[in-house]
Each structure stands twice: as structure tokens, then as C-alpha cells.
Design a protein around this motif. Sequence first.
Motif, mmCIF file in Angstrom:
data_model
loop_
_atom_site.group_PDB
_atom_site.id
_atom_site.type_symbol
_atom_site.label_atom_id
_atom_site.label_comp_id
_atom_site.label_asym_id
_atom_site.label_seq_id
_atom_site.Cartn_x
_atom_site.Cartn_y
_atom_site.Cartn_z
ATOM 1 N N ARG A 141 -4.115 9.042 -3.548
ATOM 2 C CA ARG A 141 -5.056 8.558 -3.749
ATOM 3 C C ARG A 141 -5.439 7.469 -2.898
ATOM 4 O O ARG A 141 -6.478 7.425 -3.505
ATOM 5 N N GLU B 183 -9.323 8.064 -2.474
ATOM 6 C CA GLU B 183 -10.044 6.517 -2.221
ATOM 7 C C GLU B 183 -11.043 6.222 -1.139
ATOM 8 O O GLU B 183 -12.379 6.281 -0.655
ATOM 9 N N ALA C 185 1.765 4.362 7.088
ATOM 10 C CA ALA C 185 2.387 4.370 6.368
ATOM 11 C C ALA C 185 2.803 5.939 5.528
ATOM 12 O O ALA C 185 3.898 6.326 5.414
ATOM 13 N N ILE D 41 -2.459 1.283 5.876
ATOM 14 C CA ILE D 41 -2.085 2.606 5.000
ATOM 15 C C ILE D 41 -1.610 4.254 5.657
ATOM 16 O O ILE D 41 -0.840 4.971 5.570
ATOM 17 N N ARG E 256 -7.052 -2.080 7.166
ATOM 18 C CA ARG E 256 -6.140 -1.991 6.267
ATOM 19 C C ARG E 256 -6.067 -0.631 6.229
ATOM 20 O O ARG E 256 -4.950 0.166 5.919
ATOM 21 N N TYR F 235 0.921 -1.309 -0.017
ATOM 22 C CA TYR F 235 0.140 -0.005 0.302
ATOM 23 C C TYR F 235 1.183 1.655 -0.506
ATOM 24 O O TYR F 235 0.364 2.420 0.031
ATOM 25 N N ARG F 236 2.542 1.235 0.080
ATOM 26 C CA ARG F 236 3.153 2.446 -0.344
ATOM 27 C C ARG F 236 2.589 2.293 -1.714
ATOM 28 O O ARG F 236 3.992 3.839 -1.782
ATOM 29 N N HIS F 237 2.273 1.396 -2.614
ATOM 30 C CA HIS F 237 2.545 2.514 -4.013
ATOM 31 C C HIS F 237 2.114 2.704 -4.694
ATOM 32 O O HIS F 237 0.434 2.629 -3.931
ATOM 33 N N PRO F 238 1.328 3.829 -5.831
ATOM 34 C CA PRO F 238 0.320 4.503 -5.501
ATOM 35 C C PRO F 238 -0.943 3.344 -6.388
ATOM 36 O O PRO F 238 -2.141 3.310 -6.864
ATOM 37 N N PHE G 62 -1.710 0.498 -5.913
ATOM 38 C CA PHE G 62 -2.625 0.044 -5.034
ATOM 39 C C PHE G 62 -3.500 0.095 -4.216
ATOM 40 O O PHE G 62 -4.446 -0.434 -4.440
ATOM 41 N N TYR G 63 -4.017 1.738 -5.476
ATOM 42 C CA TYR G 63 -5.001 1.757 -4.731
ATOM 43 C C TYR G 63 -6.100 2.325 -6.117
ATOM 44 O O TYR G 63 -5.833 2.379 -7.656
ATOM 45 N N SER H 21 3.128 10.328 -4.112
ATOM 46 C CA SER H 21 1.456 10.055 -5.003
ATOM 47 C C SER H 21 0.734 8.914 -4.689
ATOM 48 O O SER H 21 -0.454 9.070 -4.780
ATOM 49 N N PHE H 22 1.145 8.325 -3.887
ATOM 50 C CA PHE H 22 0.178 6.986 -2.728
ATOM 51 C C PHE H 22 -0.969 7.909 -2.125
ATOM 52 O O PHE H 22 -2.077 7.791 -1.690
#
Lengths: 101, 344
Positions: free
Chosen positions: B185, B189, B92, B89, B85, A87-90, A92-93, B181-182
Motif C-alpha cells: 500500500r 501511495e 519501518a 515509512i 513521513r 504507518y506500520r499498519h495497512p 494508514f494508507y 500488507s502495508f
Amino acid sequence: MTADGPRPRSSDWPLWEVFVRARRGLSHNHVGSLHAPDATLALQNARDVYTRRQEGVSIWVVPSDSITASSPDEKDAFFDPAADKVYRHPTFYQVPDGVQM
Amino acid sequence: MYGASFGHDRESDATSDGPEAGSDLAAQQDRFDQLIADDARIEPRDWMPEAYRKTLVRQIAQHAHSEIIGMQPEGNWITRAPSLRRKAILMAKVQDEAGHGQYLYSAVETLGTSREQVLDLLHSGRHKYSSIFNYPTLTWADMGAIGWLVDGAAIMNQVPLCRASYGPYARAMIRICKEESFHQRQGYEILHTLAHGTSAQHEMAQDAVNRWWWPSLMMFGPPDSDSSHTEQSMAWKIKRHTNDELRQKFVDACVPQAAVLGVTLPDPDLRWNEETGHYDFGPIDWSELYRVIKGDGPCNAQRLAHRVAAHDNGAWVRDAAAAYAAKQVARAASPEPAPAGAAA
């Protein structure tokens, strides 16, 4: 290469790690190492060994024994904490279709 | 990660200035100007005007402080995240903010200013951080609105900084943007999930957007007509776009994103302008921004007090680390005989 003589061999000289900045704006990257009796000569030798074709605009030399490295044997355990955190990577969403983000 | 502080070189340069110091200075200024004109990067050992150095220290340090203070509004919800979850997140993300602060403090140090100095400036209230973090996070939906709007605005600001003229700053920004970038997002979400949930959840999402929209627009700073630093920063190529340009870009990006979310942006004047090819938006209450910057926002005192307390309460950790390191050095220097008790 195994010549034992009265002169100190270059392998008795300390080892230096060489970092070269390829051009302005980039960070220094590790390119290799060499032996030299002191920092000044290490810098000159690094220039001759690693930048003969203008590979860089700046050089750092660092005594190799000043570097503390992670152990290859412990690689798995050491880096494991990041392994299950996708979930640290974009990617994932889910982004709805048509949304520019 | 950017090597050591190079402050010493600066001092030795200064003391080596001889009788021709004047012409040397002119030559150095020319060289600096040429590098900027060529769109090249200035690196720590290069000569640079004192005003350029000062501007960078102020801007990068304030940026670092914002990352560090920015952990608080979101940290507020870690224990109350609605699922494991979401909690993982959010942790993080807050960890990333701490990391970004560290990259930026390292970049400050390449300018010959120590981390202790700038932390002291923050703790004593002489350095600012982004005003957005002086607003409270009242509901879980605020985690969504912060990710979407606050991080979205931050990214809009930060992407051009990846080309800032000071090398260590630009390189830190490249890393930060990649990691950010995450953040946007995950926020989007969260809001998307809430906005498509029960009516109460939808209402919660809308309320968060209502509260965060205007402060997010203020993140780009005062209007160009009032921005004292913009012109010089753009001449030095630290900044690449004006505050108003970036703000407009942000509004243009958000409107279609809001439509997909199914939330309304709280601005009755927001409408597409065929002529300009941009969205027009209503007047911003700048008195609010200046009030919050001055220290009169809802959470200014709380944020700073918490930051100072965290630093003070962490003193024993720093002391223990230093004591342990000193002990290791002492041991290596003179291996002690086994303690008397151990032989028994």
C-alpha cells in the motif's frame, strides 16, 4: 498445605512453565505452570494437569527460572517505541476507491 | 520463536534404528505421506524424508536471504526520502524485511541447519536470493514501484505459503504476510502521488514501472514447463500453485490497479481475453532471468559484497556481546572484591 514434615514439599521443587500445541500446524502456547522434581515428571504432570480432555498433541516444559520476562513496571517505556508508528499498519494508507488491494 | 533446533532428535532416531530399520522407515514414510494427504502440518520432531528436509532448507533459506538482501535497494533511498513521513515509512519497511529474514532463519534452524551454515552459503555465493534485488533503484519512484509490484508479487507468492505443509514455515509466513500488507500500500501511495503530480513526476513514476514490470513477472520463477522443482514441491504441498498460475493472478490484479494510477504497463500485447477470463500478456525474456540468476545482473556483485562487508563489519558487535555475557556469568559465579582504586 502448610504441613512441615521430613518430606520435601512440592513447592520446593522447581517451577516449570507448560506450553501445549493444540493441534498440528499451531504453535505451542503457554497454558500454565506446575512444580515437579525433574523434566520427565514435569512432562507427565503437565499431561495430567493440562491435557486431560485432549487439549493438545505436544507439550513443552521449560524451567521457569530459564525465562527472562520484561518488567511490568517498565511496560510503557519498553513498548513505547511502537506507539507512534501507525504507518506500520495497512489502514494508514489511502487506497483510491475501486482499487482491490 | 519456534523453539530450539531439533537436529539432535534426528540423530538419535537414526542411531536407534535396529534390524527392523527398513520396515520402520517404510512405516515412517507411510505416516508422513498420510499427514500430507490429510493436509496436516509436518512439525520439527516428525520424521520426514531427507529430500523434503533439503528442499525446505533450500527454499526457506533462499527466502530468508531475499529478505535480507532486499533491504539494500530500498535502504539506498532512506537518506534521500522526500519527507520525514516517507522516511519514517521506508525505515519501518526495511526494518520489517530484516525481521522477516530472522523469522525465516529461525524456521530453517528447526530443520537442523544452523544460521551460520546458511549465511555462509549465501556469502560464498552457493545459495541464491531473489533475482529482483539485483536491479538498481535509480529514482525515488522506484520505492513506489517496488512496493506496488515487487511486494505485490511477493504477497501473491507468499499467501499460499501460509498453508505450506511444514508448520514452522507456514507460521512464519502468516506473520510475514500480515506485516507485508502495508508494504504494498505504501508503494502504491507513492506512485499514486507521483502519477498525479507534475508531468515530470508522472514521467518518473512511468519510468519506474517500465523498469520493474518485467523483472516482477520473473519473480514467479521459470515457466511451468521449465520449473524443475514445482512438481515435487506441489506433491509435498510446500507449493500450492504453479509459477504460471501465480504470475497470471498477479497480472490480472495489476492491470486495473495500473489504470487507477494512470500509468501504462510496458507490454503492447497486454489485453483482456474474454474466452479465458484473464489478461493475455507478451512473451517474457527468460534469458534475462537466467543471466541475472547466474550472477550477471546489474547489481549482483555489489549486493553480495555489501552483505559480506556488513556481516564482517558487525563481527565486533557479536564479539562484544559474547564477551559481555561471559563477564556477567563470571561475575555472578565469583563476586570480585571492589577494585583497589575504588576504596581510596
